[in-house]
Design an enzyme around this catalytic site. Sequence first.
Site, mmCIF file in Angstrom:
data_model
loop_
_atom_site.group_PDB
_atom_site.id
_atom_site.type_symbol
_atom_site.label_atom_id
_atom_site.label_comp_id
_atom_site.label_asym_id
_atom_site.label_seq_id
_atom_site.Cartn_x
_atom_site.Cartn_y
_atom_site.Cartn_z
ATOM 1 N N HIS A 258 14.283 9.087 79.053
ATOM 2 C CA HIS A 258 15.576 8.415 79.162
ATOM 3 C C HIS A 258 15.742 7.429 78.021
ATOM 4 O O HIS A 258 14.776 6.767 77.611
ATOM 5 C CB HIS A 258 15.694 7.686 80.504
ATOM 6 C CG HIS A 258 17.107 7.361 80.876
ATOM 7 N ND1 HIS A 258 17.784 6.280 80.324
ATOM 8 C CD2 HIS A 258 17.983 7.962 81.717
ATOM 9 C CE1 HIS A 258 19.001 6.239 80.829
ATOM 10 N NE2 HIS A 258 19.147 7.247 81.662
ATOM 11 N N ASP A 309 17.930 13.142 86.847
ATOM 12 C CA ASP A 309 18.476 14.499 86.821
ATOM 13 C C ASP A 309 17.432 15.552 87.176
ATOM 14 O O ASP A 309 17.762 16.614 87.689
ATOM 15 C CB ASP A 309 19.045 14.813 85.430
ATOM 16 C CG ASP A 309 20.221 13.940 85.069
ATOM 17 O OD1 ASP A 309 21.136 13.837 85.894
ATOM 18 O OD2 ASP A 309 20.221 13.365 83.972
#
Length: 373
Positions: A258, A309
């Site tokens: 991320h 996700d």
Amino acid sequence: MTTSTKGLEGIVATQSTISSIIDDQLSYVGYKIDDLAENSSFEEVIYLLWNLKLPTAADLEEMKNALADNMEIPDAIIDHLRSYDLSTVHPMAALRTAVSLLGLYDTDADVMEPEANKQKAIRIQAKIATIVAAFSRIRNGQDPVKPKKDLGYAENFLYMLNGKKAEAIEIEAINKALVLHADHELNASTFTARVCVATLSDIYSGITAAIGALKGPLHGGANENVMKMLTEIGDEENAIPYIEEKLNNKEKIMGMGHRVYKNGDPRAKHLKKMSKELTKLTGQEKWYNMSVKIEEYVKENKGLPANVDFYSASVYHSLGIDHDLFTPIFAVSRTSGWLAHILEQYDNNRLIRPRAEYTGPELQDYVQLTQRG
């Protein structure tokens, strides 16, 4: 002029009271995401983001009723969804267009008073779930299902999607996913929404712009691509060879790492737990087992932990949701955050107009057309 930063990385563009990411800890209005994910309904989180405080029992009941009362969408929207080429149109394109169209049926769309915007926020948040569910059913040759006023938001969404009462664990999974995806500081789609409404454009334009930004695979499309990857792998024994080949070819592993978090996405563990429970319940444990193997391998070899996700993919798959609906469900949740930021932008607005560092040719003399070689 200050030197540019690619992708605006590290640039602080505004001040906000809505959510924060500090030392890898995500919080909404100062409340840790872990506490909210384990204890709150999505309606509570909506209220928190929009009002900057947790609701009382009366506040929450009012919010639930307001959302339930506004979930139905105009017949014209249903007819428009039916008119799409359902064999080719992506659900995010359909959602983007339908939300824009929704603004045409709101007589207060261009009324900018705070209370009018708050009421529009209710209507948009309520109706976006209905649009996603209606589109899903229409393209599967089914009639849309009208929402029930006695159901909560997560349960209503599953009811409209499937046309039947959802199991408790299914409701828990969707509610948790909605809470976890609700807001995430100044992400790409939220920034897009704020830039749009900073021109004093209307709230429907802001949400439509945000959906357009979320549609991209580097933002909201990641979970859909995670499931595509898992499907391509097929079986657990193929997982590591598949990932090794991807890494050797310097290809990106979707759902890993991320931009903001250095030590791991705090949201991921909640959906990892739901993935384990749901895949076991539905006899699809290979998706969870495969995901764990990939997560451990990529973290060990590339230092990249899973993000939110990664496990949301197997959660949604276990619920029988079409893979290309994963991002629209993300949009259903993130609309709550977009609306919070839009309302905040309106309250203390300044046109967002950054500069660009010019890297083109120096000033040149103009050459007449007849003299150009």
